[in-house]
Design a protein around this motif. Structure first.
Motif, PDB file in Angstrom:
ATOM      1  N   PRO A  29       0.814  -1.233   0.000  1.00 17.70           N
ATOM      2  CA  PRO A  29       0.000   0.000   0.000  1.00 17.70           C
ATOM      3  C   PRO A  29       0.838   1.270   0.000  1.00 17.70           C
ATOM      4  CG  PRO A  29      -0.810  -1.551   1.644  1.00 17.70           C
ATOM      5  CD  PRO A  29       0.465  -2.117   1.115  1.00 17.70           C
ATOM      6  N   ARG A  30       1.906   1.289   0.782  1.00 20.05           N
ATOM      7  CA  ARG A  30       2.720   2.506   0.867  1.00 20.05           C
ATOM      8  C   ARG A  30       3.288   2.877  -0.506  1.00 20.05           C
ATOM      9  NH1 ARG A  30       7.707   1.695   4.543  1.00 20.05           N
ATOM     10  NH2 ARG A  30       8.464   0.730   2.642  1.00 20.05           N
ATOM     11  N   THR A  31       3.850   1.875  -1.179  1.00 19.00           N
ATOM     12  CA  THR A  31       4.467   2.126  -2.491  1.00 19.00           C
ATOM     13  C   THR A  31       3.415   2.557  -3.511  1.00 19.00           C
ATOM     14  OG1 THR A  31       6.085   0.421  -1.990  1.00 19.00           O
ATOM     15  CG2 THR A  31       5.877   1.055  -4.297  1.00 19.00           C
ATOM     16  N   VAL A  32       2.324   1.804  -3.552  1.00 21.50           N
ATOM     17  CA  VAL A  32       1.319   2.048  -4.588  1.00 21.50           C
ATOM     18  C   VAL A  32       0.569   3.361  -4.327  1.00 21.50           C
ATOM     19  CG1 VAL A  32      -0.833   1.150  -5.572  1.00 21.50           C
ATOM     20  CG2 VAL A  32       1.088  -0.399  -5.128  1.00 21.50           C
ATOM     21  N   LEU A  33       0.179   3.581  -3.070  1.00 20.52           N
ATOM     22  CA  LEU A  33      -0.620   4.772  -2.767  1.00 20.52           C
ATOM     23  C   LEU A  33       0.170   6.059  -2.999  1.00 20.52           C
ATOM     24  CD1 LEU A  33      -2.572   3.552   0.389  1.00 20.52           C
ATOM     25  CD2 LEU A  33      -3.496   4.021  -1.888  1.00 20.52           C
ATOM     26  N   GLN A  34       1.448   6.032  -2.641  1.00 16.27           N
ATOM     27  CA  GLN A  34       2.260   7.232  -2.870  1.00 16.27           C
ATOM     28  C   GLN A  34       2.335   7.542  -4.367  1.00 16.27           C
ATOM     29  OE1 GLN A  34       5.895   7.800  -0.594  1.00 16.27           O
ATOM     30  NE2 GLN A  34       6.937   8.541  -2.423  1.00 16.27           N
ATOM     31  N   ALA A  35       2.549   6.487  -5.151  1.00 13.77           N
ATOM     32  CA  ALA A  35       2.636   6.686  -6.606  1.00 13.77           C
ATOM     33  C   ALA A  35       1.298   7.184  -7.151  1.00 13.77           C
ATOM     34  CB  ALA A  35       3.047   5.384  -7.282  1.00 13.77           C
ATOM     35  N   ILE A  36       0.196   6.588  -6.677  1.00 10.72           N
ATOM     36  CA  ILE A  36      -1.131   7.014  -7.154  1.00 10.72           C
ATOM     37  C   ILE A  36      -1.349   8.500  -6.838  1.00 10.72           C
ATOM     38  CG2 ILE A  36      -3.619   6.793  -6.698  1.00 10.72           C
ATOM     39  CD1 ILE A  36      -3.251   3.802  -6.512  1.00 10.72           C
ATOM     40  N   MET A  55      10.437   4.835 -10.237  1.00 12.59           N
ATOM     41  CA  MET A  55      11.893   4.849 -10.037  1.00 12.59           C
ATOM     42  C   MET A  55      12.239   5.385  -8.648  1.00 12.59           C
ATOM     43  SD  MET A  55      14.008   3.674 -12.161  1.00 12.59           S
ATOM     44  CE  MET A  55      15.499   4.573 -11.809  1.00 12.59           C
ATOM     45  N   HIS A  56      11.511   6.395  -8.233  1.00 15.55           N
ATOM     46  CA  HIS A  56      11.789   6.967  -6.911  1.00 15.55           C
ATOM     47  C   HIS A  56      11.535   5.935  -5.818  1.00 15.55           C
ATOM     48  CE1 HIS A  56      10.913   9.231  -3.194  1.00 15.55           C
ATOM     49  NE2 HIS A  56      11.943   9.951  -3.606  1.00 15.55           N
ATOM     50  N   ALA A  57      10.433   5.198  -5.941  1.00 15.26           N
ATOM     51  CA  ALA A  57      10.114   4.175  -4.937  1.00 15.26           C
ATOM     52  C   ALA A  57      11.226   3.131  -4.877  1.00 15.26           C
ATOM     53  CB  ALA A  57       8.777   3.524  -5.270  1.00 15.26           C
ATOM     54  N   ALA A  58      11.718   2.756  -6.063  1.00 17.31           N
ATOM     55  CA  ALA A  58      12.747   1.714  -6.117  1.00 17.31           C
ATOM     56  C   ALA A  58      14.083   2.218  -5.575  1.00 17.31           C
ATOM     57  CB  ALA A  58      12.908   1.245  -7.561  1.00 17.31           C
ATOM     58  N   ILE A  59      14.449   3.394  -6.013  1.00 16.23           N
ATOM     59  CA  ILE A  59      15.759   3.935  -5.626  1.00 16.23           C
ATOM     60  C   ILE A  59      15.780   4.257  -4.134  1.00 16.23           C
ATOM     61  CG2 ILE A  59      17.258   5.970  -5.923  1.00 16.23           C
ATOM     62  CD1 ILE A  59      17.392   3.815  -8.170  1.00 16.23           C
ATOM     63  N   ARG A 110       9.267  -3.185  -6.294  1.00 15.76           N
ATOM     64  CA  ARG A 110       8.455  -1.954  -6.176  1.00 15.76           C
ATOM     65  C   ARG A 110       8.059  -1.434  -7.558  1.00 15.76           C
ATOM     66  NH1 ARG A 110       9.700   1.931  -1.250  1.00 15.76           N
ATOM     67  NH2 ARG A 110       9.934   0.406   0.386  1.00 15.76           N
ATOM     68  N   ILE A 111       9.010  -1.510  -8.512  1.00 16.73           N
ATOM     69  CA  ILE A 111       8.704  -1.063  -9.875  1.00 16.73           C
ATOM     70  C   ILE A 111       7.563  -1.896 -10.452  1.00 16.73           C
ATOM     71  CG2 ILE A 111       9.609  -1.076 -12.238  1.00 16.73           C
ATOM     72  CD1 ILE A 111      12.291  -0.177 -11.089  1.00 16.73           C
ATOM     73  N   VAL A 112       7.671  -3.204 -10.284  1.00 11.74           N
ATOM     74  CA  VAL A 112       6.631  -4.094 -10.821  1.00 11.74           C
ATOM     75  C   VAL A 112       5.289  -3.776 -10.173  1.00 11.74           C
ATOM     76  CG1 VAL A 112       5.897  -6.515 -10.948  1.00 11.74           C
ATOM     77  CG2 VAL A 112       8.286  -5.906 -11.409  1.00 11.74           C
ATOM     78  N   LEU A 113       5.311  -3.529  -8.860  1.00 12.47           N
ATOM     79  CA  LEU A 113       4.067  -3.224  -8.147  1.00 12.47           C
ATOM     80  C   LEU A 113       3.404  -1.969  -8.701  1.00 12.47           C
ATOM     81  CD1 LEU A 113       4.951  -3.825  -4.382  1.00 12.47           C
ATOM     82  CD2 LEU A 113       3.159  -4.956  -5.704  1.00 12.47           C
ATOM     83  N   VAL A 114       4.206  -0.921  -8.853  1.00 17.05           N
ATOM     84  CA  VAL A 114       3.650   0.348  -9.354  1.00 17.05           C
ATOM     85  C   VAL A 114       3.062   0.148 -10.749  1.00 17.05           C
ATOM     86  CG1 VAL A 114       4.254   2.690 -10.108  1.00 17.05           C
ATOM     87  CG2 VAL A 114       5.148   1.813  -7.943  1.00 17.05           C
ATOM     88  N   LEU A 115       3.781  -0.575 -11.581  1.00 21.17           N
ATOM     89  CA  LEU A 115       3.295  -0.797 -12.945  1.00 21.17           C
ATOM     90  C   LEU A 115       2.003  -1.613 -12.933  1.00 21.17           C
ATOM     91  CD1 LEU A 115       6.679  -1.578 -14.737  1.00 21.17           C
ATOM     92  CD2 LEU A 115       5.264   0.461 -15.041  1.00 21.17           C
ATOM     93  N   CYS A 116       1.994  -2.687 -12.130  1.00 24.85           N
ATOM     94  CA  CYS A 116       0.832  -3.578 -12.111  1.00 24.85           C
ATOM     95  C   CYS A 116      -0.432  -2.863 -11.642  1.00 24.85           C
ATOM     96  CB  CYS A 116       1.084  -4.782 -11.211  1.00 24.85           C
ATOM     97  SG  CYS A 116       2.231  -5.943 -11.933  1.00 24.85           S
ATOM     98  N   PHE A 117      -0.283  -1.983 -10.684  1.00 23.21           N
ATOM     99  CA  PHE A 117      -1.463  -1.311 -10.143  1.00 23.21           C
ATOM    100  C   PHE A 117      -1.837  -0.076 -10.964  1.00 23.21           C
ATOM    101  CE2 PHE A 117      -0.526  -3.895  -6.479  1.00 23.21           C
ATOM    102  CZ  PHE A 117      -1.761  -4.135  -5.898  1.00 23.21           C
ATOM    103  N   LEU A 118      -0.847   0.720 -11.348  1.00 17.85           N
ATOM    104  CA  LEU A 118      -1.161   2.032 -11.918  1.00 17.85           C
ATOM    105  C   LEU A 118      -1.484   2.015 -13.405  1.00 17.85           C
ATOM    106  CD1 LEU A 118       0.021   2.852  -9.124  1.00 17.85           C
ATOM    107  CD2 LEU A 118       0.657   5.001 -10.235  1.00 17.85           C
ATOM    108  N   LEU A 119      -0.831   1.124 -14.158  1.00 21.67           N
ATOM    109  CA  LEU A 119      -1.099   1.120 -15.600  1.00 21.67           C
ATOM    110  C   LEU A 119      -2.578   0.848 -15.877  1.00 21.67           C
ATOM    111  CD1 LEU A 119       2.069  -0.607 -17.172  1.00 21.67           C
ATOM    112  CD2 LEU A 119       1.455   1.809 -17.182  1.00 21.67           C
ATOM    113  N   PRO A 120      -3.177  -0.202 -15.261  1.00 23.09           N
ATOM    114  CA  PRO A 120      -4.618  -0.420 -15.515  1.00 23.09           C
ATOM    115  C   PRO A 120      -5.493   0.709 -14.969  1.00 23.09           C
ATOM    116  CG  PRO A 120      -3.656  -2.318 -14.363  1.00 23.09           C
ATOM    117  CD  PRO A 120      -2.607  -1.255 -14.411  1.00 23.09           C
TER     118      PRO A 120
END
Lengths: 326, 263
Positions: free
Chosen positions: B34-41, B65-69, B117-127
Motif C-alpha cells: 500500500p505505501r508504495t502504490v498509494l504514494q505513486a497514485i 523509479m523513486h520508490a525503487a531507488i 516496487r517497480i513491478v508493483l507500481v506498474l501492475c497497479f497504476l497502468l490499468p
C-alpha cells in the motif's frame, strides 16, 4: 616465544557531561599494567566491574588503541602489526550482542569465516565441527534471535574459533548464563585449553578462574593488585577462618563495628535475594563467633557457619571494600 | 582480492536474510505494497489532473523509479545501522578481510526490493490510469535501473556512515528521499526546475539515470543515453569513495576513542 607480553600499558577515556556546558572528565581504565602469558597457558584476569578487564582484552584483540605502553601478542605489536595479528587471534566478548540476530547460527559463523578469510573448503568442514563442539548442531539453521542467552554465548565461542586462532580472548564468557549453561561453557573452555590453545580469560567469578586458570591476575581500578597461581592466592588467606553470618537486616554501623574488631581482617557483604551474607575473615575466627554476633545485635541472624577460605576470600582480602560489587 | 566473490556472496545472503525477516504477510500486505502504490497514485493523480495522460505517464515513471531507488538508499543505510544495533562493529574492526565486497553484497537486497516496487507500481497504476508501456522498453531499462540503484546505494552508505554516531539515520534517509523527489525530476521535467534545484539534482544519484530510463522507454538507444549513464556512474563512484573513506575513518576514530559501543 611468549604468547602475550604487556609492558606498562595504560588507557584513559575522556567522558563528557552536560548539554550546554559540557564538562570533560578523564577516566583511567588501565594504569601501568604489565604481565606475560606463556604459550598454551590459560590465564585469568579477575576483577570487579569497571576494573579494566574489558579494556585490556580489547586492546590485546586490536579493537582499541592503548594510551601508553605497549603490548605484543604472538610477537606482533597490537598497534603496529594489527593486520598481521588479526587472522591469528579470536575474541569472544560477553553478552548477547555481537551476532547477526536475523541470520541463522550457521550463517553467522559462515559470515565471520569469510571475514576472517577462512578458505571455503576449510570452513565447510570446520563450521559443523564447531557447532558440534558448542552443542548447537541441531539448532544451527534457526535464527539467532530465537536463541537463549546461553546458546548465543556458545555461538560466540564458535565464532571466536572459526579461524583456528593461536590465542583466544574470552571476556566474561559466562556472564548472565544459568549455572548449567555456565558449567557446560567452562567444559568447552577447558577442552580448548587441553587442545593447546592459549587462552586469556577475564571473569569476575572467582570459582571460574579457580577451576580453569593456571595463573591469575587480580585487577582493580586499572592496576594489577596481585598475579600468581590460584593456589598461591589462596595462601594469602591460609591462616584465616571464614565465618559466614546470614542475616535479614544488618546496618552499616554494625558492619563497621565488625571491621573494627581487632581480630577481623576483612568483611565482605554479599546480598542474596532477601538475605545478606557477611563473610568475616579472621585468624581463629571460630573462637570469636560469640563476639561477632554480639556486635551484630539486632541484625536478625538466620544462620552462622564457619569454613576454610577459598580464592574468593583471597580476592576479598586483596580488594577490600571494592570487592563488594562482585 | 581472491576472497571478494565469497565475501560478496555471503554479504548478499546476509542482506537477503535481513530483508526476509521483514517480509511477513502483515508487513507486505499491510504496509509495503500500500505505501508504495498509494504514494505513486497520489502523485500520478495530481499529474493527471494537471496535464492529462502524458504528464501522468511522466509522473508514473518518475515515481516508480523513486520508490525503487529510495529502497536502495534505505536498505544500505540500514545495513550500517544494524551493525551498530547488533554490536558487531568491534568484530568488523578486528576482521582481517576487506569488508567492501561484503557491503556491496548486502546492498543487493535493496536492488531486488526496488525491482519489486517497480513491478508493483506498474501492475497497479497502468490499468488504473489506462496507460500502456511496452514490456520490451521496460526490460531495456532494467540494466540502467541497476546502475542507478548501485549509485543510490552508495548514497545510502554515505548517509549511514555520516549518521553512524547518531540514532536518527532513518530520519535522514527520509529527508534524502524527499530531496530526491523534489530535485531529481521525478514529478516535473528536470529542465523545467529552477536552476538552483537543478544544481542540487545534478549532484545526486538518480537524476541522470532517470533521464536515461525515460529516454530508453521512449525509444532511445543505449548509445543515446551513454553520456547520462557515465555521469550516473561517476556520481555513484564519488559517493561510494567518500562513504568508504568516511566509514573507515569512523571505525579508526572509534578504535582511538573507545566509543564504538556508544554509537
Amino acid at each position: 616465544m611468549t604468547a602475550i607480553v604487556i609492558e606498562n600499558l595504560g588507557r584513559s577515556f575522556v567522558t563528557t557531561t552536560g548539554t550546554i556546558r559540557r564538562t570533560q572528565k578523564t577516566v583511567t581504565a588501565l594504569d601501568n599494567v604489565s604481565l606475560t602469558v606463556e604459550p598454551g597457558e590459560l590465564f585469568g584476569l579477575l576483577g570487579p566491574n569497571g576494573a579494566g578487564k574489558t579494556t585490556l582484552t580489547r586492546i590485546l584483540s586490536t579493537v582499541l588503541l592503548p594510551s601508553s605502553g605497549r603490548a605484543e601478542v604472538l610477537g606482533l605489536d597490537v598497534v603496529r602489526d594489527a593486520k598481521q595479528l588479526r587472522p591469528r587471534i579470536g575474541m569472544v566478548y560477553g553478552g548477547e550482542r555481537g551476532l547477526y540476530w536475523r541470520l541463522s547460527g550457521r550463517d553467522n559463523i559462515q559470515y565471520f569465516a569469510d571475514l576472517y578469510l577462512v578458505p571455503p573448503e576449510v570452513s565447510r568442514k570446520r563450521i559443523p565441527e564447531l557447532l558440534e563442539l558448542v552443542g548447537l548442531k541441531d539448532r544451527a539453521e534457526e535464527r539467532v534471535e530465537g536463541y537463549s542467552r546461553g546458546m548465543k554465548q556458545r555461538l560466540h565461542i564458535a565464532r571466536g574459533l572459526i579461524n583456528d586462532p593461536d590465542v583466544l580472548f574470552l571476556d566474561e564468557p559466562t556472564i548472565g548464563l544459568d549455572p548449567i549453561a555456565a558449567r557446560e561453557l567452562r567444559t568447552v573452555i577447558a577442552d580448548l585449553h587441553n587442545a593447546g590453545k592459549t587462552i586469556f580469560l577475564t571473569s569476575h567469578y572467582m570459582y571460574e578462574v579457580d577451576a580453569l586458570c593456571q595463573r591469575v591476575a587480580v585487577v582493580n581500578k586499572g592496576q594489577i593488585v596481585m598475579m600468581d597461581t590460584p593456589a598461591a592466592l589462596k595462601q594469602l588467606v591460609a591462616n584465616l577462618e571464614v565465618v559466614e553470618v546470614e542475616c535479614l537486616s544488618v546496618s552499616s554501623e554494625a558492619i563497621n563495628r565488625l571491621r573494627d574488631h581487632p581480630r577481623v581482617e576483612a568483611v565482605h557483604v554479599d546480598n542474596r535475594d532477601q538475605v545478606q551474607v557477611l563473610q568475616i575473615q579472621a585468624p581463629g575466627g571460630v573462637k570469636y563467633v560469640p563476639e561477632f554476633l554480639h556486635l551484630l545485635d539486632g541484625a536478625n541472624i538466620q544462620k552462622v557457619v564457619t569454613r576454610q577460605p577459598t580464592l574468593e576470600d583471597a580476592y576479598v582480602k586483596l580488594l577490600g571494600k571494592d570487592a563488594i560489587s562482585v | 582480492m581472491n576472497h571478494w566473490p565469497q565475501l560478496f556472496k555471503t554479504g548478499a545472503r546476509a542482506g537477503w536474510a535481513n530483508l526476509s525477516v521483514e517480509l511477513t504477510p502483515a508487513t507486505v500486505l499491510g504496509a509495503r505494497i500500500p505505501r508504495t502504490v498509494l504514494q505513486a497514485i497520489f502523485f500520478v493523480l495530481i499529474a493527471y489532473a494537471a496535464g492529462g495522460i502524458e504528464l501522468a505517464r511522466f509522473a508514473l515513471i518518475g515515481n516508480m523509479m523513486h520508490a525503487a531507488i529510495f529502497s536502495c538508499i534505505v536498505d544500505m543505510s540500514i545495513v550500517i545501522e544494524l551493525e551498530k544495533w547488533n554490536g558487531t562493529l568491534p568484530y568488523l574492526i578486528a576482521s582481517p578481510a576487506n569488508w567492501f565486497p561484503m557491503m556491496l553484497g548486502r546492498s543487493l537486497a535493496g536492488y531486488a526490493e526496488g525491482l519489486v516496487r517497480i513491478v508493483l507500481v506498474l501492475c497497479f497504476l497502468l490499468p488504473i490510469f489506462g496507460m500502456g508501456i511496452p514490456a520490451i522498453d521496460l526490460l531495456r531499462a532494467v540494466p540502467l535501473f541497476l546502475v542507478t540503484a548501485a549509485a543510490a546505494s552508495a548514497l545510502g552508505w554515505l548517509s549511514g556512515a555520516i549518521m553512524l554516531p547518531t540514532r536518527w539515520g532513518l530520519l535522514v534517509c527520509n529527508t534524502i528521499g524527499y530531496l530526491m523527489m523534489v530535485t531529481c525530476g521525478v514529478n516535473f521535467p528536470f529542465t523545467a526546475l529552477p536552476p538552483a534545484i537543478q544544481w542540487i539534482g545534478h549532484a545526486l544519484p538518480m537524476t541522470h539515470g532517470l533521464l536515461a530510463i525515460r529516454a530508453v522507454i521512449d525509444g532511445a538507444t543505449y548509445s543515446d543515453v551513454a553520456g547520462l549513464m557515465v555521469s550516473e556512474i561517476i556520481i555513484g563512484l564519488i559517493y561510494g569513495a567518500v562513504a568508504w573513506k568516511l566509514f573507515a575513518h569512523r571505525l579508526d576514530v572509534a578504535r582511538q576513542t573507545g566509543n564504538i559501543e556508544q554509537f
